[in-house]
Enzyme design. Structure first.
Site, PDB file in Angstrom:
ATOM      1  N   LYS A 195      -4.964   7.858   1.153  1.00  0.00           N
ATOM      2  CA  LYS A 195      -4.729   9.267   0.841  1.00  0.00           C
ATOM      3  C   LYS A 195      -6.023  10.055   0.642  1.00  0.00           C
ATOM      4  O   LYS A 195      -6.045  11.268   0.776  1.00  0.00           O
ATOM      5  CB  LYS A 195      -3.853   9.411  -0.398  1.00  0.00           C
ATOM      6  N   SER A 252      -1.545   0.170   3.605  1.00  0.00           N
ATOM      7  CA  SER A 252      -1.987   1.516   3.246  1.00  0.00           C
ATOM      8  C   SER A 252      -2.499   1.688   1.821  1.00  0.00           C
ATOM      9  O   SER A 252      -3.123   2.699   1.512  1.00  0.00           O
ATOM     10  CB  SER A 252      -0.847   2.496   3.521  1.00  0.00           C
TER      11      SER A 252
HETATM   12  C1  LIG Z   1       1.613   8.147   0.704  1.00  0.00           C
HETATM   13  C2  LIG Z   1       1.608   6.735   1.098  1.00  0.00           C
HETATM   14  C3  LIG Z   1       2.234   6.308   2.288  1.00  0.00           C
HETATM   15  C4  LIG Z   1       3.019   7.244   3.183  1.00  0.00           C
HETATM   16  O1  LIG Z   1       2.236   8.272   3.755  1.00  0.00           O
HETATM   17  P1  LIG Z   1       2.925   9.595   4.332  1.00  0.00           P
HETATM   18  O2  LIG Z   1       1.818  10.377   4.899  1.00  0.00           O
HETATM   19  O3  LIG Z   1       3.601  10.279   3.187  1.00  0.00           O
HETATM   20  O4  LIG Z   1       3.925   9.131   5.346  1.00  0.00           O
HETATM   21  C5  LIG Z   1       2.120   4.973   2.639  1.00  0.00           C
HETATM   22  N1  LIG Z   1       1.463   4.093   1.874  1.00  0.00           N
HETATM   23  C6  LIG Z   1       0.851   4.450   0.728  1.00  0.00           C
HETATM   24  C7  LIG Z   1       0.132   3.412  -0.069  1.00  0.00           C
HETATM   25  C8  LIG Z   1       0.890   5.782   0.304  1.00  0.00           C
HETATM   26  O5  LIG Z   1       0.280   6.137  -0.837  1.00  0.00           O
END
Ligand SMILES: *Cc1c(COP(=O)(O)O)cnc(C)c1O
Length: 319
Positions: free
Chosen positions: A51, A305
């Site tokens: 993010k 992510s």
């Molecule tokens: C926010 C987030 C997502 C999803 O991202 P989007 O852009 O909202 O689809 C996936 N994994 C993690 C760890 C996140 O913080």
């Protein structure tokens, strides 16, 4: 609409704050599914999730006046922490609106970065409404967690890194909530070769983008307790960018169960010694469950992510 060119611009703007993350071959996953599997470790991004890319790209585009007044955001935790971090690095005051469901580890990390926290409501949609009201009343700029061209372009810088490191890749599997991450990556990859596949994965418990794509417009879904807390929340009733991007550019969207997510977290921890929060492990879950099934010659990248999970919760899942 964000463009591929904007992703290259974003890459320049985020330099010095965002780090390039490793892309590792995964022996454990490559042994279980056809082809070769690689992990893009946004979990080791500064602040513990991707993010930071979008938040930094967006905040780098603020005017002097906007910087002075400050920013506000609403978050399931990771975006708030990213905004707080980038704000501190850029010397911008920041307010972060959270629901009372946000895990304590995420709340504490945001507070430690010096942002002002306001607890606003029980659901993501309520917190978003509160943030909009405060932004208006106090003259703050809202840094949206996903539905903003600069945020999408910032997340898309992951796509550029993948093309740099593994230009022969075939498929990228991406956790999907609001769609900034998947939309940005898909935009970057499509500009390189429209044949590249991008697959979104959400949890069964509250898959707003999945339902919205099927319905052809923003759908509100119930919010539940889920291991994938970072993926909960809607796509916004007035969604402007990410629904269209995801509808046009994602080749498929799959849903995974809580047990499949837990299994993926266990595999990452026990066999790769990697920590992933639930929402970050959904791509691995989709591979392990066979919902995504690569061909024998495929090079598949799974985006991991984030890793901001409460340590006790992690141990209860992987222990
Ligand atoms: C926010 C987030 C997502 C999803 O991202 P989007 O852009 O909202 O689809 C996936 N994994 C993690 C760890 C996140 O913080």
């Amino acid at each position: 609409m964000p463009t591929a060119r904007q992703i290259f611009e974003a890459r320049q703007r985020v330099q010095g704050i965002v780090r390039e993350t490793p892309l590792l071959h995964s022996p454990a996953l490559s042994a279980r599914v056809p082809g070769e599997v690689f992990l893009k470790l946004e979990s080791v991004q500064e602040t513990g999730s991707f993010k930071l890319r979008g938040a930094t790209a967006r905040m780098a585009a603020l005017s002097e006046e906007e910087r002075r007044r400050g920013v506000i955001t609403v978050s399931t935790g990771n975006h708030g922490r990213a905004v707080a971090f980038a704000a501190r690095r850029m010397g911008i005051p920041a307010v972060v609106c959270l629901t009372d469901r946000v895990p304590a580890v995420k709340r504490d990390a945001i507070a430690a970065l010096g942002a002002e926290i306001r607890i606003a409501g029980a659901t993501q949609d309520e917190a978003e409404a509160a943030a909009l009201r405060i932004a208006e009343a106090e003259g703050l700029t809202l840094i949206h967690p996903f539905d903003d061209p600069w945020v999408i372009a910032g997340q898309g810088t992951i796509g550029l890194e993948l093309l740099d490191r593994l230009p022969e890749l075939d498929t990228v599997v991406v956790p999907l909530s609001g769609g900034g991450l998947a939309g940005g990556i898909a935009l970057a990859l499509e500009s390189a070769d429209p044949a590249l596949r991008v697959i979104g994965v959400s949890m069964e418990r509250g898959a707003a983008m999945y339902e919205s794509i099927r319905a052809g417009g923003p759908v509100e879904v119930e919010e539940y307790e889920t291991l994938a807390d970072c993926l909960s929340g809607g796509i916004g009733p007035e969604n402007r960018y990410t629904l269209d991007l995801c509808r046009r550019l994602l080749d498929a969207v799959h849903l995974v169960s809580e047990e499949e997510i837990a299994e993926a977290m266990r595999l990452l921890f026990r066999e790769e010694r990697l920590v992933a929060e639930g929402g970050a492990a959904v791509g691995v879950a989709a591979l392990l469950s066979g919902k995504v099934s690569p061909a024998a010659t495929d090079r598949t990248v799974v985006v991991v992510s984030g890793r901001n999970i409460d340590p006790d919760r992690l141990l209860s899942v992987v222990g």
